[in-house]
Motif scaffolding. Structure first.
Motif, short mmCIF file in Angstrom:
data_model
loop_
_atom_site.label_atom_id
_atom_site.label_comp_id
_atom_site.label_asym_id
_atom_site.label_seq_id
_atom_site.Cartn_x
_atom_site.Cartn_y
_atom_site.Cartn_z
N GLU A 1 0.81 -1.22 0.00
CA GLU A 1 0.00 0.00 0.00
C GLU A 1 0.85 1.28 0.00
O GLU A 1 0.51 2.28 0.62
CB GLU A 1 -0.95 0.03 1.19
CG GLU A 1 -1.96 -1.10 1.25
CD GLU A 1 -2.93 -0.91 2.40
OE1 GLU A 1 -3.72 0.04 2.36
OE2 GLU A 1 -2.88 -1.72 3.35
N ARG B 1 2.15 4.62 -1.19
CA ARG B 1 1.78 5.75 -2.04
C ARG B 1 3.04 6.46 -2.54
O ARG B 1 4.11 6.34 -1.95
CB ARG B 1 0.92 6.75 -1.26
CG ARG B 1 -0.37 6.19 -0.70
CD ARG B 1 -1.19 7.33 -0.06
NE ARG B 1 -0.38 8.08 0.89
CZ ARG B 1 -0.33 7.83 2.20
NH1 ARG B 1 -1.05 6.85 2.71
NH2 ARG B 1 0.44 8.54 3.00
N ASP B 2 2.89 7.23 -3.60
CA ASP B 2 4.04 7.94 -4.16
C ASP B 2 4.67 8.87 -3.13
O ASP B 2 5.90 9.04 -3.11
CB ASP B 2 3.62 8.75 -5.40
CG ASP B 2 3.33 7.87 -6.60
OD1 ASP B 2 3.76 6.68 -6.60
OD2 ASP B 2 2.69 8.35 -7.55
N PRO C 1 2.60 -1.10 -4.45
CA PRO C 1 1.35 -0.35 -4.28
C PRO C 1 0.18 -1.24 -3.87
O PRO C 1 -0.86 -0.75 -3.45
CB PRO C 1 1.11 0.23 -5.68
CG PRO C 1 1.72 -0.78 -6.60
CD PRO C 1 2.92 -1.33 -5.87
#
Length: 331
Positions: free
Chosen positions: A12, A14-15, A36
């Motif tokens: 999970e 995120r950028d 991701p």
């Protein structure tokens, strides 16, 4: 003596977390792989060869997932969240997987909580809608001040405490409920029973973890004890409130306004772009359209400082357990 390198798989991601992960991994001499994906039965086999795994709250860590993690040699599972109701903690302990949660400064959620109160009290949502069609009238937009109200705070952990201290600057009356009253807060708030808080409060904000005892604590029965026109705020977990009760409360005018950063069955909806999708959550869509309901996408935590602390906790906890056998946030 050179420290051994532990391999950690992060789900999970995120950028906005990637650079923080890289820095934390370097500081802690850990090898971290970023994905991701959510962690579930379809993705769990990617954990082979990793001693530690870290996730966020959209993953559902069931006994079946935990069994497979154990088979794959995973010893440590951290969640980069304070809440951990998405993990079967008791089963994890039973099979010998160490479960760790995160901590971060409470101001992020506390500030957002008070912002939601002000948004609904000052009817910001319908005001913005009007401006979008060049309607600058005032009819129906008269608001209320926090100073004139009694605010009930349910749960006085770190976030609840911070909400109380911040609210004290607005001059409102503050009631608080906690299983154990906190003496250090008595200069700001009056500790009362939950029943008394419900009957006396104009605004009620909830800051409790989701457990069997807190699930649907806002229901038809408890709502009936609240003031007509009560304002409810939830930045904790959506399942604290029965959504059918919320709909009934808004339609009947028993609830004067709602500020919700969380919602039941938000998983696979929140934190994703679903702009071209059909979203199968009728209650969410129905509640969202009311002018006195402000809903945000589980973002109260989402500040620069909180993200850094969440990622750091997620990795540091695993490394600490691996090297020292202890971590202050082990569950």
């Amino acid at each position: 003596m050179e420290q051994d390198t532990i391999r950690i798989l992060a789900f999970e991601v995120r950028d906005d977390e990637k650079d923080i992960f890289k820095k934390a991994a370097g500081d802690l001499a850990a090898e971290v792989t970023l994905l991701p994906d959510i962690l579930n039965l379809d993705t769990v086999d990617q954990c082979a060869g990793y001693a530690g795994v870290t996730t966020l709250g959209m993953s559902r860590i069931s006994p079946e997932v935990l069994d497979r993690l154990k088979e794959l040699g995973v010893k440590y599972l951290s969640t980069r969240t304070i809440g951990y109701n998405h993990i079967d903690v008791n089963y994890a302990k039973k099979i010998g997987i160490h479960i760790l949660n995160a901590e971060y400064a409470p101001e992020s959620v506390a500030d957002f909580t008070i912002m939601l109160m002000l948004l609904v009290l000052r009817k910001y949502k319908p005001a913005v809608y009007r401006q979008n069609v060049n309607d600058y009238s005032l009819n129906g937009l008269r608001g209320r001040t926090l100073k004139s109200m009694t605010v009930g705070v349910v749960g006085t952990g770190q976030i609840g405490q911070t909400v109380i201290r911040s609210l004290s600057g607005f001059g409102c009356r503050i009631l608080a409920y906690n299983r154990t009253p906190r003496q250090e807060l008595e200069e700001y708030a009056e500790f009362v029973s939950l029943e008394e808080l419900y009957t006396r409060s104009d605004v009620i904000t909830f800051h409790l973890p989701l457990t069997e005892s807190t699930k649907y604590m806002v229901n038809r029965e408890t709502l009936s004890h609240m003031k007509d026109g009560v304002i409810l705020i939830n930045t904790s977990r959506g399942e604290l409130m029965d959504r059918k009760t919320l709909i009934h409360g808004i339609e009947s005018l028993k609830i004067g306004a709602l500020g919700l950063d969380v919602f039941e069955d938000e998983r696979s909806i929140y934190h994703e772009s679903r702009i071209n999708d059909i979203i199968a959550n009728r209650d969410m869509a129905y509640l969202r359209q009311f002018p006195n309901v402000a809903m945000t996408q589980h973002m109260a935590f989402y500040t620069e400082s909180a993200i850094e602390e969440m990622v750091d906790c997620g990795i540091r906890g695993i490394v600490s357990m691996h090297r020292d056998g202890t971590w202050k946030k082990e569950l």
